[in-house]
Design an enzyme around this catalytic site. Structure first.
Site, PDB file in Angstrom:
ATOM      1  N   GLU A 156      -2.288   0.646  13.263  1.00  0.00           N
ATOM      2  CA  GLU A 156      -3.439   1.080  12.464  1.00  0.00           C
ATOM      3  C   GLU A 156      -4.746   0.853  13.217  1.00  0.00           C
ATOM      4  OE1 GLU A 156      -3.812  -1.327   8.961  1.00  0.00           O
ATOM      5  OE2 GLU A 156      -5.126   0.146   7.989  1.00  0.00           O
ATOM      6  N   GLU A 198       0.847  -1.176   0.000  1.00  0.00           N
ATOM      7  CA  GLU A 198       0.000   0.000   0.000  1.00  0.00           C
ATOM      8  C   GLU A 198       0.900   1.249   0.000  1.00  0.00           C
ATOM      9  OE1 GLU A 198      -3.532  -0.732   2.105  1.00  0.00           O
ATOM     10  OE2 GLU A 198      -4.301   1.268   1.835  1.00  0.00           O
TER      11      GLU A 198
HETATM   12  C1  BGC Z   1      -5.249   2.643   4.664  1.00  0.00           C
HETATM   13  C2  BGC Z   1      -5.805   3.731   5.509  1.00  0.00           C
HETATM   14  C3  BGC Z   1      -6.691   4.522   4.622  1.00  0.00           C
HETATM   15  C4  BGC Z   1      -7.829   3.605   4.305  1.00  0.00           C
HETATM   16  C5  BGC Z   1      -8.986   4.175   3.592  1.00  0.00           C
HETATM   17  C6  BGC Z   1      -6.362   1.777   4.248  1.00  0.00           C
HETATM   18  O1  BGC Z   1      -5.991   0.692   3.504  1.00  0.00           O
HETATM   19  O2  BGC Z   1      -4.214   1.974   5.260  1.00  0.00           O
HETATM   20  O3  BGC Z   1      -4.975   4.326   6.363  1.00  0.00           O
HETATM   21  O4  BGC Z   1      -7.053   5.772   5.034  1.00  0.00           O
HETATM   22  O5  BGC Z   1      -7.388   2.452   3.644  1.00  0.00           O
HETATM   23  O6  BGC Z   1     -10.017   3.868   4.334  1.00  0.00           O
END
Ligand code: BGC
Length: 909
Positions: free
Chosen positions: A768, A483
């Site tokens: 997270e 990501e």
């Molecule tokens: C990310 C988040 C991001 C989100 C969107 C995720 O995969 O890691 O931090 O804001 O997706 O909802």
């Protein structure tokens, strides 16, 4: 030679301005504008001076400053510490020197500052005489090809240059070499942008590296963010051109010899060859065959064999722009500890979860294969946990050349990691050295927090660690899995905290261009910037809002108007789009991916309500920006729309009698949000937090709503139930509702969910998810479970504003006026925070001085004032019928000017 006029000659002030910057950099090369932004600081000795005017002079040489041939601003009446260069436009490649003098309110005048300079880059496209190149027959290469190639050219000079500059960039990443040395100190250059719109270039001073006689200019060129994987999905969605999967190089060496200027450019006279790096990918890692390393490839006397002709390529469709922020660098290198396992592999522990890689020195036989795999956490037996990396292989493979102390490290790739597993070494003695290299955009550290409670110090350290790992080129969500993207809400929600630790103004100055480039065709801000996918999705509430609210934050913290000017037209376009689709003021339509309050600890917040809070906030702030910029029509329209939203919100969601803020329909939960919070509750902590903090509920209704929020939090534990958005402002909302004690309950909590729980479970960075590791000590789920995410670290802003009491003023940017009002608690002995603010050092702190007295101390920088307001005590004092009051103040506090001030707050019955 410097021109340093004697201090204090005019008007007698015994000091002069210092830390002169152009475009936020000290003596920069490669400034991309003919009229750069100049700023300076007053020194600590200026103490209680209030600036009343400045004079800037600019000349083509230091000696010419006394009679400047480029610009003399004359005396400008202003309290500012910055201005835009107002002389004739600087030419391309021009070096200009400058200095500044300041007048203060009492009439005194400082000495002239020491001189500083800036040098422009290529301001016109035609300054580039180089052509883009790539390996011959690149079009035939498969898209999955991720090799790193070498490119080079020889040239000769009759004599040494008086000045030489390398202007260089790539579609991909490059490392420039000149006569056997790496030149330039940045890594992963030219950095990451949407290459279809903008490609950054660097300017490197190579005067000392170029010499009379034969020279060799070369580069290693890697896929990087251009031709490597960077995507939401486990497939390549690069920005590149279908016909050019290969990374490309563009460079121009400008050499000044007495009386002549000579250029060496990329063109078909260059040659290319495979490097020792067979594949390089940001997510997956690198494969090296060190037997192919040719130590002489970048020397003029290097071998000729094996080099092939390059071809000219189409190059970037985007504009070539000068780099405007510090580069990625190795910001820390530290020794790692090694544990050998029974099966002959080694577990290497860097001690903290960072972004970067391990550097190993090994003794190996020729052809021996060594594999290094990375992870953020290990199980109790010391095995790597890698499921949460999803599709990112995060593994480097090396075929050794053989010898003593061979260095193994990736060159164009990084990981989010604490641990690495090394396989293939023959014995413990063969690993001579293991160290971890931490990468980050090299921003200046500007803030420090400290208090008597170790847990809070560790939380703060973990927040800073996550910031360092995620402020790498763009504000990413996480540095480890497949990501690592510039998610807009993550950036927005964490930025208030980020700006309390590092100077993030240059970082965002660059990223705002990415945000503009990422807009959808119809003018919507996106979810992610740069946007690696061609898919056109307007941003979700709180994500898209970063396009409005982040430039505003940068203005508030640093006083920078330029980002507001640059972004305002697109703010208006985007808000037109949203309001047109939601005429009644409730944001129901055009919500893109509609994430809501992402990964909450409790039930989901109804999405209509959540979105409408953000619409109100953005519309209000954009209205204020319009007012500030003199955009009268837009200001009027935005102010009126904000009122429509406010009225609609009140009518739909507020029960002013009870203070309840709720959406009984629980409407609008998106599929994405339901994965993490299946049920939306009628009322949630986040709903209250946003409505209260954004000013959607005021007066008595706000008091009642605040009380309901406090009850909800207390009933839940006391515990939070918020996600990304609610958490950022929850502690502020509790404090505003008069529940400082409850805010401390959450801050000092060590059970799930809390930041303390993360620390208690070994976190050195912020997770997270609140339940990243469950109570049983093991990751609750493999997907969406990063252990290095800034977002929840946004709560740290209350450490500075609440615990230490620094209250930035909404109306006065750059801390020209601020408040000092700490949230005192008996649970801490002391707390303090220090900030290198734009006008100088600012410090706030307090400690107990006996059972009934608190001593507060505030250092107010030059040209600023501070309102020391009534202290906020926790419930323990209230219950005992006591309060702490400022013994020296009457009423609502007192205002003090620059200098260090002490205040004693004493307990009264
Ligand atoms: C990310 C988040 C991001 C989100 C969107 C995720 O995969 O890691 O931090 O804001 O997706 O909802």
């Amino acid at each position: 030679m410097t021109n340093e006029p004697s201090v204090g000659v005019v008007g007698g002030l015994p000091w002069r301005p210092e830390r002169l910057r152009a475009e936020r950099r000290v003596n920069p090369l490669g400034v991309g504008t003919a009229h750069p932004w100049l700023d300076w600081r007053l020194p600590a000795e200026a103490e209680d001076a209030t600036p009343a005017g400045y004079r800037v002079r600019v000349a083509t040489s230091v000696t010419g400053l006394a009679e400047p041939d480029a610009w003399d601003s004359g005396w400008v009446a202003s309290t500012a510490w910055a201005c835009r260069y107002g002389g004739r436009p600087a030419a391309s490649r021009e070096r200009l020197c400058w200095q500044v003098q300041v007048r203060v309110a009492t009439g005194g005048v400082s000495g002239w500052s020491a001189s500083a300079c800036w040098e422009t880059g290529f301001l016109e496209r035609q300054d580039w005489r180089a052509s883009w190149i790539r390996p011959g027959a690149s079009a035939q290469r498969p898209r999955s090809d991720r090799r790193v190639y070498l490119a080079r050219r020889r040239f000769s000079l009759a004599q040494p240059p008086s000045r030489a500059r390398l202007y260089v960039t790539a579609l991909g990443c490059y490392e420039a070499h000149l006569n056997g040395q790496v030149v330039g100190d940045g890594l992963l250059r030219p950095g990451w942008t949407d290459y279809t719109r903008r490609v950054q270039y660097q300017v490197i001073d190579v005067t000392k590296a170029v010499r009379a006689g034969d020279n060799l200019l070369g580069a290693m060129v890697a896929p990087g963010w251009f031709a490597g994987r960077i995507s939401l999905h486990a497939v390549s969605e690069n920005h590149g051109f279908p016909e050019s999967p290969a990374p490309e190089l563009l460079c121009q060496l400008d050499v000044e010899l007495p009386g002549v200027r000579m250029v060496v450019v990329t063109d078909e006279r260059w040659q290319w060859r495979e490097s020792a790096i067979a594949t390089s990918d940001l997510y997956d890692g690198e494969c090296w065959d060190l037997r192919l390393l040719d130590a002489d490839w970048d020397l003029p006397a290097g071998q000729e064999t094996g080099w092939l002709p390059v071809e000219r390529s189409r190059g970037a469709a985007g504009e070539l722009v000068a780099e405007r922020m510090p580069p990625v660098r190795a910001v820390e290198v530290r020794p790692a500890s090694v544990t050998w396992r029974a099966d002959g592999s080694a577990l290497v522990d860097s001690g903290a979860n960072d972004a970067g890689f391990m550097r190993l020195d090994v003794d190996a036989a020729r052809g021996q294969q060594v594999e290094v795999s990375y992870a953020e956490i290990v199980d109790p037996a010391g095995n790597l946990y890698r499921e949460n990396l999803r599709g990112a292989a995060c593994t480097d493979r090396f075929v050794c050349a053989g010898g003593v102390g061979e260095e193994l490290a990736p060159r164009f790739s990084f990981r989010g990691f604490r641990y690495a597993e090394v396989r293939g070494l023959s014995s413990p003695a063969s690993l001579r050295r293991a160290e971890s290299v931490t990468l980050s955009t090299d921003l200046e550290r500007t803030g420090w927090f400290e208090c008597s409670e170790d847990l809070l110090n560790r939380i703060y350290a973990a927040i800073c660690c996550s910031q360092r790992a995620n402020y790498l080129e763009v504000p990413t969500d996480c540095p480890q899995r497949d990501e690592r993207l510039g998610w807009m809400a993550d950036a927005l929600l964490f930025a208030p905290m980020a700006a309390y630790s590092y100077d993030v103004a240059p970082f965002f100055a660059k990223w705002f261009d990415d945000v503009l480039d990422a807009r959808t065709a119809e003018g919507g801000f996106a979810d992610i910037a740069p946007r690696p996918s061609a898919r056109d999705t307007a941003g979700a509430p709180a994500w898209a809002d970063a396009g409005v609210l982040l430039p505003w934050l940068i203005y508030q913290r640093y006083g920078e108007v330029e980002p507001l000017e640059r972004m305002f037209p697109s703010m208006v376009d985007w808000l037109h789009l949203v309001h047109a689709r939601n005429p009644d003021g409730i944001w129901r339509n055009a919500r893109g991916n509609d994430y809501g309050d992402w990964v909450p600890a409790g039930p989901d917040t109804p999405h209509d309500l959540f979105a409408t809070c953000w619409l109100y906030r953005s519309t209000t702030v954009a209205g204020r920006i319009g007012g500030l910029l003199g955009a009268t029509a837009e200001h009027g329209w935005l102010t009126e729309r904000a009122q429509t939203v406010r009225r609609a919100f009140a009518a739909h969601y507020i029960d002013s009698g009870t203070g309840q803020i709720a959406d009984p329909s629980r409407r609008g939960s998106s599929a994405a949000a339901r994965r993490f919070a299946p049920i939306a509750a009628v009322e949630t902590q986040t709903g209250y937090v946003l409505a209260l903090m954004f000013g959607l509920v005021t007066g008595q209704a706000a008091e009642r709503a605040g009380a309901r929020l406090v009850n909800m939090v207390r009933k839940a534990g006391p515990a939070l139930q918020t996600g990304f958005a609610g958490s950022a402002l929850l502690l502020h909302a509790l404090e505003r509702a008069g529940a400082v004690d409850t805010a401390y309950d959450l801050l000092l909590r060590r059970e799930l969910p809390s930041l303390g729980f993360m620390i208690e479970h070994g976190a050195t960075s912020i997770w997270e998810r609140w339940d990243g590791i469950a109570s049983d000590g093991w990751p609750a789920r493999p997907t969406m479970n990063s252990f290095n995410h800034c977002a929840m670290g946004s709560m740290g802003a209350w450490l500075v504003e609440g615990v230490c009491g620094l209250r930035p003023s909404d109306d006065t940017p750059a801390f020209a006026a601020f408040g000092f009002a700490p949230a005192i608690t008996a649970r801490l002995d002391h707390a303090s925070y220090r900030l290198h603010a734009p006008r100088g050092t600012l410090r706030v702190g307090w400690h107990w001085d006996g059972p009934d007295t608190v001593v507060g101390e505030v250092e107010v920088p030059v040209g600023s004032e501070c309102r020391i307001v009534a202290i906020i005590a926790d419930d323990r004092f209230e219950e005992a019928g006591t309060r702490l009051v400022d013994a020296g103040a009457s009423g609502g506090g007192r205002t003090v000017g620059p200098g260090i001030h002490r205040v004693r707050w004493v307990r009264i019955q």
